[in-house]
Every structure is written in C-alpha cells, then in structure tokens.
Design a protein around this motif. Structure first.
Motif, PDB file in Angstrom:
ATOM      1  N   ILE A 144       0.832  -1.198   0.000  1.00 19.89           N
ATOM      2  CA  ILE A 144       0.000   0.000   0.000  1.00 19.89           C
ATOM      3  C   ILE A 144       0.871   1.255   0.000  1.00 19.89           C
ATOM      4  CG2 ILE A 144      -1.728   1.308   1.285  1.00 19.89           C
ATOM      5  CD1 ILE A 144      -2.703  -1.382   2.436  1.00 19.89           C
ATOM      6  N   ALA A 145       1.888   1.260   0.854  1.00 14.94           N
ATOM      7  CA  ALA A 145       2.785   2.419   0.928  1.00 14.94           C
ATOM      8  C   ALA A 145       3.540   2.612  -0.379  1.00 14.94           C
ATOM      9  CB  ALA A 145       3.754   2.242   2.089  1.00 14.94           C
ATOM     10  N   PHE A 146       3.995   1.499  -0.970  1.00 11.19           N
ATOM     11  CA  PHE A 146       4.763   1.580  -2.213  1.00 11.19           C
ATOM     12  C   PHE A 146       3.928   2.164  -3.346  1.00 11.19           C
ATOM     13  CE2 PHE A 146       5.803  -0.653  -6.250  1.00 11.19           C
ATOM     14  CZ  PHE A 146       7.020  -0.024  -6.507  1.00 11.19           C
ATOM     15  N   LEU A 147       2.747   1.613  -3.565  1.00 11.64           N
ATOM     16  CA  LEU A 147       1.920   2.086  -4.669  1.00 11.64           C
ATOM     17  C   LEU A 147       1.438   3.514  -4.432  1.00 11.64           C
ATOM     18  CD1 LEU A 147      -0.139  -1.115  -5.529  1.00 11.64           C
ATOM     19  CD2 LEU A 147       1.683  -0.050  -6.858  1.00 11.64           C
TER      20      LEU A 147
ATOM     21  N   THR B  13       8.841  11.556  -1.143  1.00 13.15           N
ATOM     22  CA  THR B  13       8.012  10.631  -1.926  1.00 13.15           C
ATOM     23  C   THR B  13       8.867   9.736  -2.809  1.00 13.15           C
ATOM     24  OG1 THR B  13       6.250  12.298  -1.980  1.00 13.15           O
ATOM     25  CG2 THR B  13       6.087  10.482  -3.545  1.00 13.15           C
ATOM     26  N   GLY B  14       9.871  10.330  -3.457  1.00 11.12           N
ATOM     27  CA  GLY B  14      10.744   9.560  -4.346  1.00 11.12           C
ATOM     28  C   GLY B  14      11.553   8.512  -3.612  1.00 11.12           C
ATOM     29  N   SER B  15      12.111   8.880  -2.475  1.00 12.90           N
ATOM     30  CA  SER B  15      12.908   7.903  -1.714  1.00 12.90           C
ATOM     31  C   SER B  15      12.017   6.805  -1.156  1.00 12.90           C
ATOM     32  CB  SER B  15      13.659   8.607  -0.580  1.00 12.90           C
ATOM     33  OG  SER B  15      12.759   9.270   0.302  1.00 12.90           O
ATOM     34  N   GLY B  16      10.779   7.153  -0.787  1.00 13.35           N
ATOM     35  CA  GLY B  16       9.838   6.135  -0.315  1.00 13.35           C
ATOM     36  C   GLY B  16       9.516   5.127  -1.399  1.00 13.35           C
TER      37      GLY B  16
ATOM     38  N   ILE C  61      12.768   2.891  -2.024  1.00 12.34           N
ATOM     39  CA  ILE C  61      12.962   1.874  -0.988  1.00 12.34           C
ATOM     40  C   ILE C  61      11.963   0.737  -1.153  1.00 12.34           C
ATOM     41  CG2 ILE C  61      12.800   1.441   1.502  1.00 12.34           C
ATOM     42  CD1 ILE C  61      13.828   4.336   1.893  1.00 12.34           C
ATOM     43  N   GLY C  62      10.737   1.092  -1.533  1.00 16.43           N
ATOM     44  CA  GLY C  62       9.701   0.082  -1.693  1.00 16.43           C
ATOM     45  C   GLY C  62       9.970  -0.897  -2.815  1.00 16.43           C
ATOM     46  N   VAL C  63      10.739  -0.470  -3.825  1.00 19.39           N
ATOM     47  CA  VAL C  63      11.054  -1.345  -4.951  1.00 19.39           C
ATOM     48  C   VAL C  63      11.754  -2.613  -4.481  1.00 19.39           C
ATOM     49  CG1 VAL C  63      12.521  -1.562  -6.990  1.00 19.39           C
ATOM     50  CG2 VAL C  63      11.109   0.480  -6.677  1.00 19.39           C
TER      51      VAL C  63
END
Length: 301
Positions: free
Chosen positions: A44-47, A190-193, A196-198
């Motif tokens: 959820i956080a990644f998308l 937002t970009g770093s989040g 990291i999620g990748v």
C-alpha cells in the motif's frame, strides 16, 4: 487597517486550507484501512508513493521551479524516506486491527514526542512547562491504550512507533540543506519512499485487482492533496493559528469509522485524545511565546 484586513484574510485562507487538507488525509487513512484487508502495508505504501510521485513532481516544478529538483544532501533524504516508509508500514498495519479514531488519536502524540526528542537528542532547552505538557501527553496515550487492561490492543504500539518515527523524521529536517525548499523535501520524501519500496515488493507483491486500482489512486491523490494544502496553510497563517486544526482529524476519523465499519470509540479514546490534544496545543502556544517555530504538522501516511 488594510494590513489588519490582509492578515485576517490570510488567516482565514490558512484555516480553510488546513481544514480541507486534514479532511483529505482522513480520507487517505480510510482508504488505506480498506486496502489492508487484501494487501500488505508495504505494498500500500509503495503504490501510494509511486502513483503520487508524478503529481508531487508537477507540484514541485509549479511551486519551486527547476531549482527545486536539486538536492544538496540526497543521502539525508534517503534516511528520511526510510523513516517515513517504516512509519507508513506501522500505521497502515495498525489500521487493520484498530478503529480509525483510535489510531488517529494516538498519532497526535507525534508533536509531543518532537519536543521530548529535541531535548534528549539535540540538547535543546525545554523548560518545566513544556516537559509537563509532554508528560500530560504521554498520560493521554496511557488512557487511550490502557496497557494491561482487557481493552488493550497490541496494534496500538504500532501507532506509537509511527509517532516516534515521524517525530524523528521531523527533527531530521534540521540536517537538510537550508537552500532546499519545502517542495524539494516533499519530492525527495516521496521519491525515496518509492525507491525503498522497490526492493521490498518482490517478497510481498500481490496482484492488484482492477477494482482496487481506483482505491490506490485515491490514496495517492487525497494524501498528496492533503499534504499540499496543509503546507500551503502554514504559508498563509502562523502555526499557532492553523496547527491546532490538525486535531479536527479525530472528528472525520470518528465519522468515517462509524459510516464504513460501524466503529464506535469508547469514552477512554476520546478522553485520552482530549488530553493529548490539550498538551499538543499548549506546546504550540508555549513555543510561539518563546519565539520558537512550532512543529508545523504531522506527516501524512
């Protein structure tokens, strides 16, 4: 008289933006709670970050120009992004087990923790009055959580972990280069989040149902819109005017929780929330009196 009228208009604009922003973030939280039924908090956080990134990029270019794309300390942003993503994971996970109003009430302790951590980590001078407010805020947490009681929910500890991580993230802004604007911070957060999620997705990814795509998109839109309006609110009005309005989130959380999940928070949730809110407002007003810059807002999951 004109100056007073301009100030009044600016405050009214700031109040309207803050209220609208808080409402959007409450919608974002409700959507996240819905998605936790079928997806992990990591996904959820990644998308949310991936979908929001183009929107945040456009806002950054519109408000700060191409100069806002440059970071002088990108590693700092990566660490801040890590704190934010882990905080989002904790908060979204807690929503699977807690009522929306209860989780919202506990997240309000973040500004209180900022005051305590600024004294413990940065050796900032915090007087007896603000320390008292911190202790009162923590008492409010105990009232909501009720550790050891039958109503105790272990998931409440996840929300407290979120508040702690958010407090660290807010304090970490001191390490950001002063030449970077708030829009740069938002873009890189937002970009770093998303970055990291990748690295996490291959281990937890679940195919997204077509009917849920609009929910993920809604989370990104409402979350980004909420933070943008709250940021703008602080540009129009002083923190002492608009910061306390963040607590209106409890009203929306109570309404949304009741409408969609038939949640009715007990008296202790509201009593503890009132104590936490009172301590937070006192800290804002006290820091204003001391000429300090109060904590602008809670970061949005």
């Amino acid at each position: 008289m004109q100056a007073a009228g301009d100030m009044r208009q600016a405050n009214l604009t700031g109040i309207a933006l803050m209220c609208a922003g808080v409402f959007c973030l409450s919608i974002n939280d409700a959507i996240a709670k819905t998605l936790t039924e079928d997806y992990t908090a990591w996904q959820i956080a990644f998308l949310r970050n991936v979908i929001a990134l183009p929107v945040v990029l456009l806002i950054t270019l519109r408000m700060g120009g191409t100069a806002a794309l440059r970071s002088y300390r990108p590693v700092t942003h990566l660490w801040r992004g890590a704190l934010w993503v882990i905080g989002m994971f904790c908060f979204f996970t807690s929503l699977k087990y807690l009522g929306l109003a209860e989780a919202t009430a506990l997240i309000f302790v973040a500004p209180v923790l900022v005051t305590a951590l600024s004294a413990l980590i940065f050796r900032e001078e915090v007087g007896a009055r603000r320390w008292t407010a911190v202790l009162v805020g923590l008492l409010g947490v105990v009232i909501v959580v009720r550790p050891g009681g039958e109503a105790f929910q272990p998931a409440a500890l996840l929300v407290l972990g979120t508040a702690f991580l958010y407090a660290l993230m807010l304090l970490s802004a001191r390490f950001v280069d002063p030449r970077e604007s708030v829009w740069t911070l938002s873009l890189y957060l937002t970009g770093s989040g998303a970055l990291i999620g990748v690295f996490i997705q291959p281990f937890i990814w679940v195919p997204v149902a077509p009917d849920d795509l609009w929910l993920f998109a809604g989370s990104a839109v409402f979350g980004t819109a909420g933070m943008t309006m709250m940021t703008q609110a602080f540009r129009f009005a002083t923190p002492a005017v608009v910061a306390p309005l963040d607590y209106t989130a409890l009203i929306w959380a109570s309404i949304l929780g009741y409408v969609f999940w038939a949640e009715i928070p007990d008296l202790f949730t509201y009593l503890g929330a009132a104590v936490i809110i009172a301590s937070g407002i006192y800290i804002v007003l006290r820091e204003r009196a001391l000429g300090k810059e109060p904590v602008p807002e809670r970061p949005a999951p």
